[in-house]
Structures are given as structure tokens and as C-alpha cells.
Scaffold this active site. Structure first.
Site, PDB file in Angstrom:
ATOM      1  N   CYS A   2       0.841  -1.195   0.000  1.00  0.00           N
ATOM      2  CA  CYS A   2       0.000   0.000   0.000  1.00  0.00           C
ATOM      3  C   CYS A   2       0.877   1.246   0.000  1.00  0.00           C
ATOM      4  O   CYS A   2       1.991   1.229   0.519  1.00  0.00           O
ATOM      5  CB  CYS A   2      -0.895   0.020   1.224  1.00  0.00           C
ATOM      6  SG  CYS A   2      -1.987  -1.416   1.360  1.00  0.00           S
ATOM      7  N   ARG A  27       3.604   1.382  -7.003  1.00  0.00           N
ATOM      8  CA  ARG A  27       3.629   0.314  -6.009  1.00  0.00           C
ATOM      9  C   ARG A  27       2.547  -0.729  -6.277  1.00  0.00           C
ATOM     10  O   ARG A  27       2.611  -1.846  -5.755  1.00  0.00           O
ATOM     11  CB  ARG A  27       3.470   0.889  -4.597  1.00  0.00           C
ATOM     12  CG  ARG A  27       4.637   1.747  -4.163  1.00  0.00           C
ATOM     13  CD  ARG A  27       4.354   2.436  -2.851  1.00  0.00           C
ATOM     14  NE  ARG A  27       4.310   1.513  -1.728  1.00  0.00           N
ATOM     15  CZ  ARG A  27       5.350   1.217  -0.957  1.00  0.00           C
ATOM     16  NH1 ARG A  27       6.534   1.742  -1.216  1.00  0.00           N
ATOM     17  NH2 ARG A  27       5.231   0.388   0.059  1.00  0.00           N
ATOM     18  N   TRP A  74      -3.587  -2.018  -1.658  1.00  0.00           N
ATOM     19  CA  TRP A  74      -3.419  -3.319  -2.314  1.00  0.00           C
ATOM     20  C   TRP A  74      -4.105  -4.326  -1.404  1.00  0.00           C
ATOM     21  O   TRP A  74      -3.677  -4.565  -0.282  1.00  0.00           O
ATOM     22  CB  TRP A  74      -1.938  -3.640  -2.471  1.00  0.00           C
ATOM     23  CG  TRP A  74      -1.646  -4.807  -3.366  1.00  0.00           C
ATOM     24  CD1 TRP A  74      -1.436  -4.785  -4.719  1.00  0.00           C
ATOM     25  CD2 TRP A  74      -1.497  -6.183  -2.969  1.00  0.00           C
ATOM     26  NE1 TRP A  74      -1.181  -6.054  -5.188  1.00  0.00           N
ATOM     27  CE2 TRP A  74      -1.213  -6.925  -4.132  1.00  0.00           C
ATOM     28  CE3 TRP A  74      -1.586  -6.847  -1.757  1.00  0.00           C
ATOM     29  CZ2 TRP A  74      -1.009  -8.300  -4.110  1.00  0.00           C
ATOM     30  CZ3 TRP A  74      -1.394  -8.229  -1.729  1.00  0.00           C
ATOM     31  CH2 TRP A  74      -1.101  -8.938  -2.898  1.00  0.00           C
ATOM     32  N   ASN A  98      -0.835   0.412   6.300  1.00  0.00           N
ATOM     33  CA  ASN A  98      -0.160  -0.527   5.405  1.00  0.00           C
ATOM     34  C   ASN A  98       0.317  -1.683   6.255  1.00  0.00           C
ATOM     35  O   ASN A  98       0.972  -1.481   7.273  1.00  0.00           O
ATOM     36  CB  ASN A  98       1.032   0.156   4.713  1.00  0.00           C
ATOM     37  CG  ASN A  98       1.795  -0.798   3.802  1.00  0.00           C
ATOM     38  OD1 ASN A  98       1.274  -1.837   3.403  1.00  0.00           O
ATOM     39  ND2 ASN A  98       3.024  -0.446   3.488  1.00  0.00           N
ATOM     40  N   GLY A  99      -0.013  -2.909   5.857  1.00  0.00           N
ATOM     41  CA  GLY A  99       0.421  -4.071   6.615  1.00  0.00           C
ATOM     42  C   GLY A  99      -0.739  -5.002   6.909  1.00  0.00           C
ATOM     43  O   GLY A  99      -1.796  -4.935   6.279  1.00  0.00           O
ATOM     44  N   GLU A 482      13.858 -15.824 -15.469  1.00  0.00           N
ATOM     45  CA  GLU A 482      13.577 -14.389 -15.394  1.00  0.00           C
ATOM     46  C   GLU A 482      12.810 -13.914 -16.629  1.00  0.00           C
ATOM     47  O   GLU A 482      11.886 -13.104 -16.521  1.00  0.00           O
ATOM     48  CB  GLU A 482      14.887 -13.617 -15.248  1.00  0.00           C
ATOM     49  CG  GLU A 482      14.778 -12.110 -15.382  1.00  0.00           C
ATOM     50  CD  GLU A 482      13.895 -11.455 -14.344  1.00  0.00           C
ATOM     51  OE1 GLU A 482      13.562 -10.260 -14.527  1.00  0.00           O
ATOM     52  OE2 GLU A 482      13.517 -12.100 -13.347  1.00  0.00           O
ATOM     53  N   LYS A 486       9.080 -12.135 -16.594  1.00  0.00           N
ATOM     54  CA  LYS A 486       8.766 -10.835 -17.196  1.00  0.00           C
ATOM     55  C   LYS A 486       7.546 -10.945 -18.108  1.00  0.00           C
ATOM     56  O   LYS A 486       6.666 -10.091 -18.087  1.00  0.00           O
ATOM     57  CB  LYS A 486       9.968 -10.319 -18.002  1.00  0.00           C
ATOM     58  CG  LYS A 486      11.077  -9.745 -17.175  1.00  0.00           C
ATOM     59  CD  LYS A 486      10.646  -8.485 -16.467  1.00  0.00           C
ATOM     60  CE  LYS A 486      11.426  -8.311 -15.180  1.00  0.00           C
ATOM     61  NZ  LYS A 486      11.012  -9.205 -14.087  1.00  0.00           N
ATOM     62  N   GLU A 489       4.334 -11.495 -16.017  1.00  0.00           N
ATOM     63  CA  GLU A 489       4.015 -10.345 -15.175  1.00  0.00           C
ATOM     64  C   GLU A 489       3.253  -9.259 -15.919  1.00  0.00           C
ATOM     65  O   GLU A 489       2.280  -8.715 -15.401  1.00  0.00           O
ATOM     66  CB  GLU A 489       5.310  -9.711 -14.630  1.00  0.00           C
ATOM     67  CG  GLU A 489       5.898 -10.363 -13.415  1.00  0.00           C
ATOM     68  CD  GLU A 489       7.120  -9.605 -12.940  1.00  0.00           C
ATOM     69  OE1 GLU A 489       7.211  -9.348 -11.728  1.00  0.00           O
ATOM     70  OE2 GLU A 489       7.994  -9.282 -13.759  1.00  0.00           O
ATOM     71  N   HIS A 505      12.038 -34.574 -19.423  1.00  0.00           N
ATOM     72  CA  HIS A 505      11.515 -35.104 -18.172  1.00  0.00           C
ATOM     73  C   HIS A 505      10.132 -34.544 -17.855  1.00  0.00           C
ATOM     74  O   HIS A 505       9.767 -34.402 -16.687  1.00  0.00           O
ATOM     75  CB  HIS A 505      12.496 -34.804 -17.039  1.00  0.00           C
ATOM     76  CG  HIS A 505      13.822 -35.453 -17.222  1.00  0.00           C
ATOM     77  ND1 HIS A 505      14.064 -36.773 -16.907  1.00  0.00           N
ATOM     78  CD2 HIS A 505      14.981 -34.975 -17.737  1.00  0.00           C
ATOM     79  CE1 HIS A 505      15.308 -37.074 -17.190  1.00  0.00           C
ATOM     80  NE2 HIS A 505      15.888 -36.001 -17.701  1.00  0.00           N
ATOM     81  N   LYS A 605       4.983  -3.282  -6.352  1.00  0.00           N
ATOM     82  CA  LYS A 605       6.429  -3.148  -6.543  1.00  0.00           C
ATOM     83  C   LYS A 605       7.196  -3.650  -5.332  1.00  0.00           C
ATOM     84  O   LYS A 605       8.203  -4.326  -5.460  1.00  0.00           O
ATOM     85  CB  LYS A 605       6.763  -1.675  -6.815  1.00  0.00           C
ATOM     86  CG  LYS A 605       8.247  -1.415  -7.074  1.00  0.00           C
ATOM     87  CD  LYS A 605       8.729  -2.109  -8.337  1.00  0.00           C
ATOM     88  CE  LYS A 605      10.178  -1.825  -8.632  1.00  0.00           C
ATOM     89  NZ  LYS A 605      10.667  -2.599  -9.787  1.00  0.00           N
TER      90      LYS A 605
END
Length: 610
Positions: A2, A27, A74, A98-99, A482, A486, A489, A505, A605
Site C-alpha cells: 500500500c 507500487r 493493495w 499498510n500491513g 527471469e 517478465k 508479469e 523429463h 512493486k
């Protein structure tokens, strides 16, 4: 996660707060709101969705308000809707948070028995009603806050305004980031210093277990028992321009293009080429007793975790020590065998990642040395670690990390060389070979970025697929992880990364003409084996997008499309070069699909809650 911003002073608080919320959009959030105090009355607005939905409501707030605070939420507890948006306001008290309040259910049940009415599904509203009850009892904002803090458990940063004390805003921090900005006849607070740099560069980062009260004239700091705490401000060295798009369509694209300059700056800051030495102080190794280190654990989340998987190859080879790479969210819960001979290296862009921060504290309790790889000065992880290597990549606004990823790999590589030199594990000739290749890197990354238009054209062939597989061997394997992260995301295409040798496999069952494969195959010792893996894909009609050397005709011949990448005879540096086209590919695919590149859905973020 947040975003929190607040102001008290001589300006119109609504404008300052809304502008701050815009700076915190990166964020990630799903709703927003603002509360202001004016003429001994608290007013507020809030809205579901983007700030563009909140903006038309600003007219409903008193323009002359000199104190206010805003929040981008968020969702953790309760759906992302207007009722659950912050601030929560009742009986002249406005609260933002926030939390996570871990014992909120128990507290809520007790409040319900007292006939307290709730208007949201959030854990935050529990704190609000506890605070209201304490304010009635004590008639003191500070005392009420202290009493509430004794009852709540979890990680949080809190801020509240009370209509009976309109000249102050009260704050508390435990686990979630909170910073106070010091101005002239005005003061600020925020969850991220980036929201404050256009107003002031003089800040105080609150520590866990601290309370602050701010007015336009002063800032006061206390512990959770109400005792005064002496705090000194620090000066930020960020430029406000670094948080702007500078003409680029998105922050992500800007940050990809910033990489050559950042890499060159990092190299020259960490290595003194004139006398062929390292800047051990900036590398953070002066505070570490290397003679005690018998093993290394890298702990991180997301992209930072993949940087750790990448650099593990180099660390083990250069330092001749066992290196483990751990997901921070798993590390401390599995009771790892660590002790005084273990060096724990947390890797983090923000320095506030809750899981990673918890790992550092756990490691220190076990007697480990800790050396943080971090981008944000004075962040929580930087402050709690024994030593810090700051990447100094500048603020990264795009949620999908790009420049921080390459900075993590390069900074740890140079750190490993410096450690090896200190331990006499590298000869002068070997060190010269490393230096010569490192100096070539900025120009080679620039060459890779020059392929942007070509990569954009290729992305037009792939944006309509719903699945994608990335493969590689050696350091190209974590780079494939990675690359797949990307793509998923920011484009919302389901993507997975695999080691090339693992295709047989299981994953090979997925391959047909509808499955594109991004194959990383630089000219390294794994090339021939990778060619065999790619032939297996081709035999099953998989569509192959190759990423390799411009002159590798054999590789090109078995690919449907091909992205050339500059080559260097060093696997760590080649990993950096190979990831850049994957960043651009993911970016252009996402743009073509029309997604929100800088603020992808459901993501934040900085993940400041577990």
C-alpha cells in the site's frame, strides 16, 4: 505494498497529497482515498480502481485544508472496493494503514460484542474502532495510540488524524516502511521517500517500534512506551527527474534503456581501473570477516531470487565455497543449518521486502554475518544488515524489474572478484582478464538495446499466444526463468522457464505447433547440448524463437525467428547481455496486448507484508 502519503503545513493539503499518491502509483493498488482536516472537522473521499477515479472527487474536499493524508490500497483483507478502501473514518477519526493486523479476528469479535458497527471487511477498521475507544478514555491522541499498539499484532505502518487535535498527525511503525520528511513550516510522511523528493530531501526513516507526531512546526519521535527518541535526519541524493518517464512511453522502457549508463557508473564506482583495485568500502566487504565464511546463502524473492540463481554459478567458481540460493518466503521456516561461518546475502531492490527482511533478522539471531545487496539507501534491510552493497541504480518505478536485475548480477559479480582477490584466490593475470571483459559490458548492452525495433517487429508474431516456454542451460537457465517471469508479469501470458536438459523429463509433452519456445543459446560451453534440445523441439513442431550470437548460422537455421545478442567470453556477463532482449520482448508483447505495463494487475512493486 500500500502507498501512504501525508502532509501538514501552509500549502493546500489536497494538492500535495494527491500529487504524492500519483508518485506512489507504481507500487500497485486497487483503490485509493484521501482524508483532510479543516476547521476541526475531518472530510474524506475514496474510490475503487485507479487515481483517475478519485480525481473527480477532489472537489468535494475543503481546499484550504492544511493537513491531510492519502492511501493507495493493495487488498489483503476484503475485496478491492470503495467500502474497503482507506482512509477508514468514524467519529472524527481518520486512519490509514499498510500491513496486516494478524490478531484482527479476535479483536473484531470482542468489538462486535460491544455492539461496534463495521462498514468494511478490513483488518484496518478494527484498529480504528480500538483507537476511537481509547481516545474517549484518554482524550490524548498519543496515549490512545500507545494503548492500541499494545493490543495489536502484526506488521504495520499507521497514520491517523483526529478532529480534536487538528494540528497534528500521528504515526506508528512496526514492520512496514514509513518515512518522515522535514520541511520549512511544513512536514510530510510517506511509505516511500520517492513520494517526498519533490518537496524535501531531508528525511527520518522510522525504526520498528517507533511513533511520530508531526505538525507544521515540528516532528517528535517516541518509542511504543511513549519515551522520547532522538532521531537525526538524513539527506537523500535522488533526483526528482529520475522518477519521471523522460519522454519514454513507459517507465519500464525507460529503465531498460538506462541500463548501459547504470552499468558503466557501477563499474567505475566499484573498480578503480587506474590502480587495478576494488572499492572495498562501496562493495560492503570491509565489514565482513571473510576468513570466517565457509558457506554463503543468498535469500531473495521474485526477480531478485533469479539474480541469485544466476550469480550462484560465479560465486561458487570464483570463491570456491558452497552457495545456496533460497526463497526468502521459505528460508526461515525450514530451520536451515546456518551459523557463525555462514554469510547470508539478502538481495532486494526496495530493501523493504517483508520475507527477506525477516530472513536477515533470523540469520543475525543465528550468529551469521549479513551483507545486503540493495538499491534503496536507508531502507529497512540496509539498516539491519551488517554491511550493504548499494547498487545505486536509481528509483525503479516499473513493477517488472529490469535495471535492478542486471545491477544485482553485476554488483555481486564484482563483489565476488573483490572477495577472491582479498583471499588470494585470483592471480593478477586472471583479474586483468575479468577487468578487460567488464569494461566492454556497457557498450555491448547498448548494442543489445539497439535491436529494439527489430524485437518489436518480432513481438507482433507472438503476442496472441496464450502460453510460452523459455529454455536455457548454465546461467542461461535462470535467465530463462527471469524471461518467463517478465512475460507473465506484464502480458499475462502463461510462461514457464526450464533447463534445456529437463525438457525430456515432462515439459516436452506440452510442445506442438501452438507452443512457442524462447531458446537461449549463447556461444558458451553448453551450446552443442542446447542445439540438441532445440532439435527435439523442432521435431515436435514447436515454434522456436532463438536468442544467440549473430554469426551462429547453425542455431539460426533451426529457429523460426531469431534475436541476435552481442557475445562475450564470460558466462556471467553474457547472462546480463542475454536478458536485455527478453526484457524488450516482454515489453513489446505487453504493449501489443494493451496491458498496463508499469502497473500490472494484482502486483505490487514492494511486497511489505508476508
Amino acid at each position: 505494498m500500500c502507498g501512504i502519503i501525508g502532509y501538514i503545513g501552509y500549502k493546500e493539503a489536497v494538492e500535495v497529497v494527491f500529487s504524492g499518491l500519483e508518485k506512489l502509483e507504481y507500487r500497485g493498488y486497487d483503490s485509493s482515498g484521501i482524508a483532510v482536516s479543516h476547521a476541526n472537522e475531518v472530510s474524506f473521499i475514496k474510490s475503487e480502481g485507479k487515481l483517475s477515479n478519485l480525481a473527480p472527487l477532489l472537489k468535494d474536499l475543503p481546499k484550504k485544508s492544511a493537513a491531510g493524508m492519502g492511501h493507495t490500497r493493495w487488498a489483503t483483507h476484503g475485496s478491492p472496493n470503495t467500502a474497503n478502501a482507506h482512509p477508514h473514518v468514524c467519529q472524527g477519526v481518520a486512519l490509514i494503514h499498510n500491513g496486516i493486523i494478524e490478531n484482527y479476528q479476535e479483536l473484531k469479535q470482542n468489538l462486535l460484542k460491544q455492539d461496534v458497527k463495521f462498514s468494511s471487511d478490513t483488518d484496518t477498521e478494527v484498529v480504528l474502532h480500538l483507537l476511537i475507544a481509547e481516545l474517549k478514555q484518554t482524550n490524548s491522541a498519543k496515549s490512545a495510540l500507545i494503548n492500541v499498539l499494545r493490543r495489536i499484532e502484526g506488521a504495520y505502518s499507521l497514520a491517523f488524524i483526529w478532529e480534536k487535535d487538528p494540528d497534528h498527525i500521528y504515526l506508528a511503525k512496526q514492520g512496514s516502511p514509513l518515512v518522515v520528511g522535514i520541511g520549512h513550516d511544513e512536514n510530510f510522511f510517506a511509505s516511500d521517500a520517492l513520494a517526498l523528493i519533490s518537496h524535501t530531501k531531508k528525511v527520518v526513516f522510522l525504526n520498528d517500534g517507533e511513533i511520530a507526531s508531526i505538525s507544521k512546526d515540528e516532528t517528535c519521535f517516541f518509542d511504543f512506551e511513549g519515551n522520547n527518541v532522538a532521531r537525526s535526519a538524513v539527506e537523500l541524493n535522488w533526483s526528482g527527474l529520475s522518477a519521471s518517464k523522460s519522454g519514454y512511453r513507459h517507465f519500464m522502457l525507460k529503465e531498460i534503456h538506462e541500463q548501459p549508463a547504470i552499468i558503466e557508473s557501477m563499474i567505475n564506482r566499484l573498480i578503480n581501473f587506474s590502480n587495478r583495485t576494488f572499492n572495498d568500502q562501496s562493495l560492503g566487504i570491509n565489514q565482513i570477516n571473510l576468513n570466517k565464511v565457509q558457506r554463503i546463502h543468498l535469500v531473495a524473492c521474485g526477480t531478485a531470487y533469479y539474480s541469485g540463481l544466476t550469480i550462484k554459478y560465479a560465486l561458487e567458481s570464483i570463491l570456491r565455497l558452497p552457495v545456496e540460493v533460497e526463497l526468502a518466503s521459505e528460508f526461515r521456516y525450514r530451520d536451515p543449518y546456518i551459523n557463525e561461518s555462514t554469510l547470508v546475502i539478502p538481495i532486494t531492490q526496495s530493501g523493504e521486502t517483508a520475507d527477506t527482511l525477516a530472513c536477515v533478522k533470523y540469520a543475525k539471531d543465528k550468529g551469521c554475518q549479513t551483507l545486503a545487496i540493495c538499491n534503496v539507501m536507508y531502507s529497512s534491510i540496509a539498516r539491519v544488515s551488517d554491511s550493504v552493497l548499494y547498487m545505486e541504480a536509481g528509483p525503479e518505478i516499473g513493477v517488472a524489474s529490469t535495471k535492478a536485475f542486471t545491477s544485482m548480477i553485476l554488483s555481486m559479480y564484482i563483489m565476488a572478484l573483490a572477495m577472491a582477490r582479498k583471499k588470494n584466490l585470483l592471480s593478477t593475470n586472471e583479474l586483468e582478464e575479468h577487468f578487460a571483459k567488464i569494461q566492454k559490458l556497457p557498450e555491448l548492452v547498448s548494442e543489445s538495446i539497439k535491436e529494439s525495433n527489430f524485437i518489436e517487429d518480432i513481438s507482433n508474431k507472438y503476442y496472441e499466444y496464450t502460453n510460452c516456454i523459455f529454455i536455457g542451460r548454465g546461467m542461461s537457465y535462470p535467465i530463462s526463468l527471469e524471461g518467463s517471469l517478465k512475460l507473465k508479469e506484464i502480458s499475462y501470458i502463461h510462461a514457464e522457464g526450464y533447463a534445456g536438459g529437463e525438457l525430456k523429463h515432462g515439459p516436452i509433452a506440452l510442445i506442438d505447433k501452438h507452443m512457442p519456445i524462447v531458446a537461449l543459446n549463447p556461444k558458451d560451453r553448453h551450446r552443442e547440448k542446447m542445439l540438441s534440445n532445440i532439435e527435439e523441439i523442432r521435431a515436435r513442431d514447436g515454434r522456436i524463437l532463438g536468442v544467440g550470437a549473430d554469426d551462429d548460422e547453425k542455431f539460426k537455421a533451426i529457429c523460426h525467428d531469431y534475436i541476435p545478442v552481442p557475445q562475450i567470453d564470460n558466462e556471467t556477463l553474457q547472462a546480463i547481455l542475454s536478458v536485455v532482449p527478453l526484457q524488450l520482448f516482454s515489453y513489446y508483447v505487453a504493449v501489443k496486448r494493451g496491458t498496463d505495463v508499469d502497473q500490472p494487475r494484482n502486483l505490487a512493486k514492494s511486497v511489505t507484508v508476508e
